[in-house]
Write an enzyme that holds these catalytic residues in place. Structure first.
Site, PDB file in Angstrom:
ATOM      1  N   ASN A 193      39.886  19.966  -5.725  1.00  8.30           N
ATOM      2  CA  ASN A 193      39.088  19.223  -4.730  1.00  8.30           C
ATOM      3  C   ASN A 193      39.748  17.879  -4.400  1.00  8.30           C
ATOM      4  OD1 ASN A 193      36.406  20.616  -3.973  1.00  8.30           O
ATOM      5  ND2 ASN A 193      36.598  20.992  -6.165  1.00  8.30           N
ATOM      6  N   ASN A 245      29.069  13.621  -4.835  1.00  7.56           N
ATOM      7  CA  ASN A 245      29.519  14.583  -5.840  1.00  7.56           C
ATOM      8  C   ASN A 245      29.514  15.975  -5.219  1.00  7.56           C
ATOM      9  OD1 ASN A 245      30.047  15.692  -8.507  1.00  7.56           O
ATOM     10  ND2 ASN A 245      27.890  16.273  -8.607  1.00  7.56           N
ATOM     11  N   HIS A 292      29.032  19.953  -6.341  1.00 11.86           N
ATOM     12  CA  HIS A 292      28.536  20.770  -7.462  1.00 11.86           C
ATOM     13  C   HIS A 292      28.587  22.245  -7.045  1.00 11.86           C
ATOM     14  CE1 HIS A 292      26.347  21.494 -11.159  1.00 11.86           C
ATOM     15  NE2 HIS A 292      25.634  22.385 -10.493  1.00 11.86           N
ATOM     16  N   ASP A 309      23.272  15.435 -10.997  1.00 16.35           N
ATOM     17  CA  ASP A 309      23.127  16.437  -9.930  1.00 16.35           C
ATOM     18  C   ASP A 309      21.816  16.313  -9.157  1.00 16.35           C
ATOM     19  OD1 ASP A 309      25.535  17.548 -10.851  1.00 16.35           O
ATOM     20  OD2 ASP A 309      24.481  18.898 -12.225  1.00 16.35           O
ATOM     21  N   GLU A 331      34.133  25.158  -1.438  1.00 15.81           N
ATOM     22  CA  GLU A 331      34.169  23.747  -1.857  1.00 15.81           C
ATOM     23  C   GLU A 331      35.332  23.022  -1.185  1.00 15.81           C
ATOM     24  OE1 GLU A 331      32.721  22.678  -6.107  1.00 15.81           O
ATOM     25  OE2 GLU A 331      34.152  24.302  -6.289  1.00 15.81           O
TER      26      GLU A 331
END
Ligand code: GRF
Length: 195
Positions: A14, A107, A109, A150, A179
């Site tokens: 990522n 973030n 996830h 999260d 992602e």
């Protein structure tokens, strides 16, 4: 020029996707630093290859957690991030840091939050849990970071199907592909539209 700081713990695919989008000028910013909790993280090799400075900070190396947060803040002050991206960062960001950069930390996830979230739900564990639950879809979520794992407001989600023949690794691959598409897009939309 806006500054992006990336936090990572492992492979850094990522991280790489964001760096590539910056180099392709899809994200109008510079990646001014990588923070890892593990010096052996492959993300560090990637950073070196692109001339991006990195720092290693592991809470285990600090008996005083206040000092750990303080050192993290000092590093961030030097890097001056407009946006901090947790791109495969497995640790909780200290409250002091979250509060200092409130609303400017995101973030990614690998599940459809709020499903499969919180401590222990990372990597293949998430996909294994999806399989065991019998869900017929999963996906990934980009969200704003607050002081609960999260938990912060969801910015975007992408769904992928779960097939009956899937193993956890198949789901992982399918989610990962999404992602790597969604994260640079979200970063671009935040960076390119803010003043
Ligand atoms: C990704 O699945 C991300 O959603 C999760 O950790 C993984 C990191 O992968 N938080 P990589 O290090 O970016 O390759």
């Amino acid at each position: 020029m806006k500054n992006i700081v990336i936090f990572a713990s492992g492979t850094g695919s990522n991280f790489q996707a964001i760096v590539d989008a910056v180099e392709d000028e899809k994200i109008k910013a510079s990646v001014c630093g990588l923070l890892v909790n593990n010096a052996k993280a492959y993300a560090v090799k990637r950073a070196k290859k692109h001339g991006i400075p990195h720092t290693v900070l592991n809470p285990r190396d600090f008996t005083d957690k206040e000092q750990y947060a303080q050192i993290m803040l000092q590093q961030l002050v030097q890097w001056k991030p407009d946006l901090i991206v947790l791109a495969g960062y497995l640790l909780k960001v200290p409250e002091k840091v979250v509060n200092t950069y409130a609303g400017n930390i995101i973030n990614i996830h690998p599940s459809l939050l709020p499903k499969y979230s919180g401590k222990g739900f990372y990597g293949i564990n998430v996909h294994q849990a999806v399989l065991e639950s019998g869900d017929d879809e999963t996906g990934c979520t980009v969200h704003v970071v607050d002081n609960i794992y999260d938990n912060g407001p969801i910015i975007s989600q992408v769904r992928v199907p779960v097939h009956k023949s899937d193993k956890a690794g198949d789901i992982s691959e399918r989610v990962r592909k999404k992602e790597l598409e969604i994260l640079p897009k979200i970063v671009a939309s935040i960076i390119n539209t803010s003043d």
